[in-house]
Enzyme design. Sequence first.
Site, short mmCIF file in Angstrom:
data_model
loop_
_atom_site.label_atom_id
_atom_site.label_comp_id
_atom_site.label_asym_id
_atom_site.label_seq_id
_atom_site.Cartn_x
_atom_site.Cartn_y
_atom_site.Cartn_z
N GLY A 13 25.54 40.70 123.15
CA GLY A 13 26.70 41.29 123.83
C GLY A 13 27.47 42.27 122.96
CE1 TYR A 14 32.29 46.91 121.74
CE2 TYR A 14 33.98 45.50 122.71
CZ TYR A 14 33.62 46.61 121.95
OH TYR A 14 34.60 47.40 121.42
CB ILE A 15 32.14 40.79 120.19
CG1 ILE A 15 33.30 41.58 120.80
CG2 ILE A 15 32.55 40.19 118.84
CD1 ILE A 15 34.42 40.75 121.34
CG ASN A 35 22.30 34.25 129.89
OD1 ASN A 35 22.94 35.16 129.36
ND2 ASN A 35 22.83 33.44 130.79
CB SER A 130 40.58 35.26 123.80
OG SER A 130 41.48 36.21 124.33
CE1 TYR A 154 37.06 35.05 128.31
CE2 TYR A 154 39.34 35.77 128.19
CZ TYR A 154 38.09 35.67 127.62
OH TYR A 154 37.88 36.18 126.38
CE LYS A 158 36.33 33.26 125.21
NZ LYS A 158 35.01 33.16 124.57
CG ASP A 302 48.80 43.76 132.54
OD1 ASP A 302 47.93 42.92 132.27
OD2 ASP A 302 48.57 44.96 132.75
N1 UDP Z 1 45.77 49.24 131.38
C1 UDP Z 1 46.05 50.35 132.16
N2 UDP Z 1 45.07 50.82 132.99
C2 UDP Z 1 43.82 50.27 133.07
C3 UDP Z 1 43.54 49.13 132.25
C4 UDP Z 1 44.54 48.64 131.42
O1 UDP Z 1 47.15 50.89 132.13
O2 UDP Z 1 42.97 50.75 133.85
C5 UDP Z 1 46.81 48.73 130.47
C6 UDP Z 1 47.21 47.30 130.72
O3 UDP Z 1 48.25 47.23 131.68
C7 UDP Z 1 47.65 46.83 129.32
C8 UDP Z 1 46.74 47.64 128.39
O4 UDP Z 1 46.27 48.74 129.16
O5 UDP Z 1 48.98 47.23 129.05
C9 UDP Z 1 45.54 46.84 127.89
O6 UDP Z 1 44.84 46.29 129.00
P1 UDP Z 1 43.43 45.57 128.83
O7 UDP Z 1 43.00 45.11 130.18
O8 UDP Z 1 42.50 46.47 128.09
O9 UDP Z 1 43.74 44.35 127.87
P2 UDP Z 1 44.70 43.06 128.09
O10 UDP Z 1 45.59 43.29 129.24
O11 UDP Z 1 43.76 41.95 128.28
O12 UDP Z 1 45.47 42.96 126.81
#
Ligand code: UDP
Length: 345
Positions: A13-15, A35, A130, A154, A158, A302
């Site tokens: 995978g990626y990481i 897999n 995570s 998810y 973790k 968020d």
């Molecule tokens: N974000 C955004 N547009 C997108 C995807 C993410 O503005 O299409 C913003 C999101 O609201 C957050 C930041 O980018 O502030 C990082 O989001 P990501 O999903 O990459 O990581 P996570 O939210 O899991 O930290």
Amino acid sequence: MNSMRIIVAGGAGYIGSHVCVELVKAGCKALVIDNFVNSSPKALERISEIAGGDVELLEADLADPADTQRIIDAVKAFRPDGAVHLAGLKAVGESVAEPVMYYSVNLPATFTLVRALEEANARLIVFSSSATVYGALNENPIDEDGATGPTNPYGRTKLFIEEILKDLALADKRWKVCNLRYFNPVGAHPSGRIGEDPNGIPNNLFPFIAQVAVGRLPKLKVFGDDYPTRDGTGVRDYIHVVDLAAGHVAAIDYLSRKATPGAVAFNLGTGSGVSVLEAIGAFKRASNRDIPYEIAPRRDGDIAEFFANPSRANAELGWKATKSLADMCADHWRWQSGNPNGYRD
Ligand code: UDP
């Protein structure tokens, strides 16, 4: 470190692919168990190409009871010193829609790996956790003693796996466990040969920006510009995937040097936050492409700002993120522009 033998569950995978490169570079032998449900065998060829050494492969599903015995036999035959565990499902939104699937894959995959390591007498595991385990309960910067409260299935898988591994280390002092809490991994190997290859439309910011820059998607939605941050957009701690991968090697080294470390959690982050608009600006400079975007409503769940206190990893692992936002963007772009459709031809 040199000549250690490490199982890398989810190593295509990626990481995982970046972890394999760093392990081979450190002189380790790796056996990847994957897999390919969300990864490609091509990544393994490219790991060899970059690192100048092969990784072995066992194509098997850690969560499928039909594969368990084959996995145990292969792990024992490999005579490992330990494992990096990155095998699991990882899409937040999908986990909300299909929680039972997430629990019934991520947890059993862990049980099988632990059982195989027990049978191989190799009680050392570095788990791909995570920062999502913290949820929204803490002040920034987040340290490892912060409260945990993941907000989706998810993230709960973790946290549950971390707790299971902690219990294991409490019950049997021979077990050595690092739970690595990743902040926001981005970028790609500087060779441009391995990188993130998301299925379908990406949910995360960097892969989305990269696909807009390459012309695969028309426009980015910026989820909210009215947060209490310096420019109103969400702030995250983006970490270059090569720095992150190096953190796994440092964690194996740390565990192997300690007699009875038990289970220790480490934040892997840079310690500084970057806003969505700053990320767009940096990617634009790195790619020399236009990145059309529009301001959209906030995304459910968020939070405004989220960044690590990485000082425990800095001090205990002797590890520090070294790559800049410009490096993350340049490397992400090299991968995306050289492989516009990821590993698909
Ligand atoms: N974000 C955004 N547009 C997108 C995807 C993410 O503005 O299409 C913003 C999101 O609201 C957050 C930041 O980018 O502030 C990082 O989001 P990501 O999903 O990459 O990581 P996570 O939210 O899991 O930290």
